[in-house]
Design a protein around this motif. Structure first.
Motif, mmCIF file in Angstrom:
data_model
loop_
_atom_site.group_PDB
_atom_site.id
_atom_site.type_symbol
_atom_site.label_atom_id
_atom_site.label_comp_id
_atom_site.label_asym_id
_atom_site.label_seq_id
_atom_site.Cartn_x
_atom_site.Cartn_y
_atom_site.Cartn_z
ATOM 1 N N ILE A 1 102.797 2.475 13.176
ATOM 2 C CA ILE A 1 101.584 2.938 13.853
ATOM 3 C C ILE A 1 100.936 1.789 14.624
ATOM 4 O O ILE A 1 100.485 1.952 15.764
ATOM 5 C CB ILE A 1 100.597 3.535 12.826
ATOM 6 C CG1 ILE A 1 101.215 4.755 12.137
ATOM 7 C CG2 ILE A 1 99.290 3.911 13.490
ATOM 8 C CD1 ILE A 1 101.551 5.887 13.064
ATOM 9 N N GLU A 2 100.898 0.613 14.009
ATOM 10 C CA GLU A 2 100.286 -0.539 14.669
ATOM 11 C C GLU A 2 101.070 -0.945 15.923
ATOM 12 O O GLU A 2 100.481 -1.383 16.908
ATOM 13 C CB GLU A 2 100.217 -1.714 13.688
ATOM 14 C CG GLU A 2 99.217 -1.486 12.556
ATOM 15 C CD GLU A 2 99.284 -2.580 11.495
ATOM 16 O OE1 GLU A 2 100.161 -3.469 11.632
ATOM 17 O OE2 GLU A 2 98.487 -2.531 10.542
ATOM 18 N N ALA A 3 102.402 -0.782 15.888
ATOM 19 C CA ALA A 3 103.208 -1.103 17.069
ATOM 20 C C ALA A 3 103.029 -0.055 18.159
ATOM 21 O O ALA A 3 103.112 -0.357 19.361
ATOM 22 C CB ALA A 3 104.679 -1.213 16.678
ATOM 23 N N THR A 4 102.786 1.161 17.752
ATOM 24 C CA THR A 4 102.638 2.254 18.719
ATOM 25 C C THR A 4 101.260 2.258 19.360
ATOM 26 O O THR A 4 101.112 2.627 20.533
ATOM 27 C CB THR A 4 102.890 3.603 18.021
ATOM 28 O OG1 THR A 4 104.168 3.585 17.388
ATOM 29 C CG2 THR A 4 102.845 4.756 19.010
ATOM 30 N N ALA A 5 100.233 1.862 18.605
ATOM 31 C CA ALA A 5 98.849 2.019 19.055
ATOM 32 C C ALA A 5 98.558 1.368 20.406
ATOM 33 O O ALA A 5 97.950 2.010 21.280
ATOM 34 C CB ALA A 5 97.900 1.484 17.981
ATOM 35 N N PRO A 6 98.952 0.106 20.669
ATOM 36 C CA PRO A 6 98.633 -0.482 21.991
ATOM 37 C C PRO A 6 99.294 0.259 23.151
ATOM 38 O O PRO A 6 98.661 0.487 24.183
ATOM 39 C CB PRO A 6 99.170 -1.922 21.874
ATOM 40 C CG PRO A 6 99.280 -2.193 20.413
ATOM 41 C CD PRO A 6 99.608 -0.879 19.785
ATOM 42 N N VAL A 7 100.558 0.624 22.968
ATOM 43 C CA VAL A 7 101.265 1.368 24.019
ATOM 44 C C VAL A 7 100.596 2.712 24.235
ATOM 45 O O VAL A 7 100.380 3.157 25.375
ATOM 46 C CB VAL A 7 102.752 1.552 23.645
ATOM 47 C CG1 VAL A 7 103.471 2.394 24.699
ATOM 48 C CG2 VAL A 7 103.430 0.203 23.477
ATOM 49 N N PHE A 8 100.253 3.358 23.127
ATOM 50 C CA PHE A 8 99.607 4.666 23.213
ATOM 51 C C PHE A 8 98.263 4.562 23.933
ATOM 52 O O PHE A 8 97.917 5.409 24.767
ATOM 53 C CB PHE A 8 99.426 5.228 21.799
ATOM 54 C CG PHE A 8 98.811 6.590 21.752
ATOM 55 C CD1 PHE A 8 99.579 7.718 21.973
ATOM 56 C CD2 PHE A 8 97.457 6.753 21.496
ATOM 57 C CE1 PHE A 8 99.017 8.982 21.937
ATOM 58 C CE2 PHE A 8 96.895 8.008 21.463
ATOM 59 C CZ PHE A 8 97.672 9.123 21.679
#
Length: 690
Positions: A320-327
């Motif tokens: 989730i932490e890796a996805t959050a900035p891209v999202f």
């Protein structure tokens, strides 16, 4: 016992194996071999490791099979095995010299393997309980000394070290795997250009983390001029938000689901709750630059192991932490694109209105100038041979449709163009199996035309006409059958009485002929009633194959009497809601028509097979000369027949029976023969309807 030097040498060898071998099963197998050799009177050594659900399964041992039972199939449940429960609680070696006087061992394996004495040892490392070791001799007591037991404990300690090494190695491999997955995740996210793509990638990696589960995301939209819902829902399987919440409620979510989502957003922390039935709900907020852009909802199964989810939550949080900035970036880009689209649409709307009105017409629409050239064609207009609109624009309609020259279409279009009047007519396409209702309107520069495909309408009209005929026949049958049968019954009765009169015996042949003709007339009336009957009665779930099997002797006799062949094949099909007698009559009528169409030596084929999941097909195929295309539309019409002595009711009965069973009859015919397909719908089972 072997001497001390050999023992120390064996211990040193096993220590080397424990520290160098990576295969846990191979290491533990070496340990069990050493134990069995250390204790000469020990026939069986078994190491049992935890399964994750509280039970222990045989993992390594000697022998691999005893009394036809493999070690790996043996499961120990501490809830029912007192000895195992005590071993876990005390973590101390237990030696039972005489199992007949001790109630702790499980009586089932004791009796099966004739265990007289038993040595049970715990496998533990520091505070971790890792498994159990059991030793016994087949049929005789082991009579172990304290020294022997201590020797075994030394080897068991080796097993504990081996298991701990394997666990440490697995943890390292798991950590490396997770790091590699996070690198792969970052790479895949870098290629995502939409919010949905990033969510799909995130869902895919969460599924790899938990092994299985259902996932959804609640996206918190930033405020914009477009308005819309402040929170958008996306499920991995595409279901709607209401369906998702209903599913959670069905699985046992104890409180209001939206409150959980709101709490996860406000607290900016993961939320975990037990849903019962071995399922847990996880809510993982996606936080970028201190702002929550969404919440990922995960429903995970914890049936295999109670702590399995505990081990995967940190990895899931890392995903989730890796996805959050891209999202977050994609969400902002989506907002900008929305603003640009809003401004652009206002400029584009004025030019689009006129075209959209015409394009919204679901029928074919085109415009011809006075030279009969296409100047406009909408997307629903039929074009032959797969031609595109760009290929046709500017060409003359008579070049595109040369087969329409000197037809009704040609005449009516010229009347609209020359006389400036609106014309309406119906025409059938010779190129494709279509019926069109055509309307041509004149305007200053030519004519505009609308084509409506009325193929289905024609089909319904034909069906309505057939049903109207059946309804008429039903009314006629109800009105006259009783009045006709009463005098026929009286005449037949008197003829039978006259047959019994000896003085009229010379006329017996004539009487029998008259009785036979009366019976034939009565049979025609019965068929007449069957065609007109629209009620469904005596319908039961039964096998179509069974009905064919019941009448197969009759079919074989008929074919043999006519010097023809019969081939019957039936595939496995579900039971159908059928009237046995009516389906029997339908099959008889179809196969007898097929026999009449064939020459001697030819083969009639009858078969059943499933089509898709919702249809069962009965196929009757002959090798006759086929049906004349000119009369194929009349097939099934009551009283229509091409036979010299036919009544025209046989196929009419078939169509009536099919209609009462919600079935359809289709025909394929050609010079090689004809196939009648009767397609029955499969009734859903009660549990499927629910």
């Amino acid at each position: 016992m072997v001497n001390d030097q050999s023992r120390y040498s064996r211990l040193a060898n096993i220590t080397r194996i424990v520290n160098t071998k990576l295969d846990l099963h191979e290491v533990l197998q070496q340990v069990t071999t050493a134990i069995s050799e250390e204790i000469v009177r020990c026939d069986s050594v078994g190491i049992f490791l935890p399964e994750g659900d509280g039970t222990y399964r045989g993992f390594a041992g000697k022998p691999e099979m005893m009394s036809g039972v493999t070690l790996q199939s043996q499961i120990i449940d501490p809830k029912t095995d007192n000895l195992a429960a005590e071993l876990i609680a005390t973590r101390k070696t237990i030696y039972i010299a005489d199992t007949s006087t001790d109630n702790r061992p499980d009586l089932k394996p004791v009796g099966a393997f004739q265990i007289s004495s038993l040595l049970a040892l715990p496998i533990s490392y520091e505070t971790d309980f890792m498994g159990m070791v059991f030793l016994f001799d087949y049929g005789t007591p082991m009579n172990l000394t304290q020294s022997e037991i201590e020797s075994v404990e030394a080897y068991v300690n080796m097993a504990a070290v081996a298991i701990q090494n394997a666990k440490t190695l697995n943890q390292k491999e798991k950590l490396l795997t997770e790091k590699q997955l996070l690198l792969d995740l970052s790479r895949e996210l870098s290629f995502c250009s939409t919010i949905q793509e990033s969510l799909n990638v995130c869902f895919a990696y969460l599924k790899r983390a938990f092994g299985d589960g259902n996932f959804a995301a609640h996206i918190i939209k930033p405020p914009s001029g477009k308005g819309g819902a402040p929170v958008q829902f996306h499920a991995a399987d595409g279901r709607a938000e209401q369906d998702w919440q209903e599913s959670l409620a069905t699985m046992g979510l104890p409180t209001n689901y939206p409150e959980f989502v709101t709490h996860a957003v406000s607290q900016k922390e993961p939320i975990r709750t037990d849903m019962g039935a071995h399922h847990e709900l996880l809510l993982l907020p996606m936080i970028a630059m201190g702002k929550v852009d969404g919440v990922v909802s995960a429903v995970c199964s914890c049936e295999a192991s109670e702590n399995a989810i505990d081990l995967q939550i940190p990895f899931a949080q890392a995903i989730i932490e890796a996805t959050a900035p891209v999202f977050s970036n994609l969400l902002y880009m989506d907002q900008l694109e929305g603003m640009v689209e809003e401004r652009t649409s206002e400029l584009y709307a004025a030019n689009k209105r006129v075209t959209s009105v015409i394009e919204s017409i679901t029928d074919g629409f085109f415009v011809l100038n006075k030279n009969w050239e296409y100047t406009y064609i909408n997307q629903h207009h039929f074009l032959p041979k797969g031609k595109k609109v760009d290929e046709v624009l500017g060409k003359k309609v008579w070049d595109v449709f040369p087969e329409t020259v000197n037809t009704l279409t040609y005449t009516e279009f010229h009347r609209a163009m020359n006389d400036r009047v609106t014309v309406r007519f119906e025409t059938q396409s010779d190129v494709e199996d279509f019926w069109f209702e055509v309307t041509a309107y004149p305007f200053d520069d030519g004519i505009c035309c609308m084509l409506k495909n009325i193929k289905e309408k024609k089909k319904y009209e034909k069906e309505l006409k057939r049903l109207a005929n059946l309804d008429l026949i039903g009314q006629m049958a109800a009105g006259i059958s009783h009045e006709i049968r009463n005098p026929m019954t009286t005449v037949r009765g008197f003829l039978q009485l006259m047959l019994m009169n000896e003085q009229l015996e010379p006329h017996a042949a004539h009487f029998n002929l008259m009785i036979a003709e009366l019976d034939r007339a009565n049979a025609i009336i019965t068929e007449f009633l069957s065609v007109g009957n629209t009620r469904t009665s005596d319908m039961k779930m039964m096998s179509l194959n069974a009905i064919i099997e019941d009448i197969s002797p009759l079919i074989k006799i008929d074919t043999a009497n006519q010097n023809k062949q019969i081939h019957i094949y039936t595939q496995e099909v579900p039971e159908l809601l059928l009237n046995h007698n009516e389906i029997r009559q339908l099959i008889i009528n179809l196969y007898r028509n097929g026999l009449e169409a064939m020459e001697e030596g030819q083969t009639l084929t009858i078969g059943t097979y499933p089509e898709n999941e919702n249809c069962v097909v009965l196929a009757v195929q002959d090798q006759g000369s086929g049906i004349d295309p000119a009369i194929i539309d009349k097939i099934g019409t009551p009283f229509y027949t091409t036979k010299d002595e036919g009544t025209g009711l046989g196929l009419g009965i078939c169509y009536a029976v099919a209609a009462r069973h919600n079935a359809t009859i289709t025909i394929e015919t050609g010079p090689e023969g004809t196939i009648f397909f009767t397609k029955f719908p499969v009734e859903p089972k009660p549990d499927e309807e629910q």
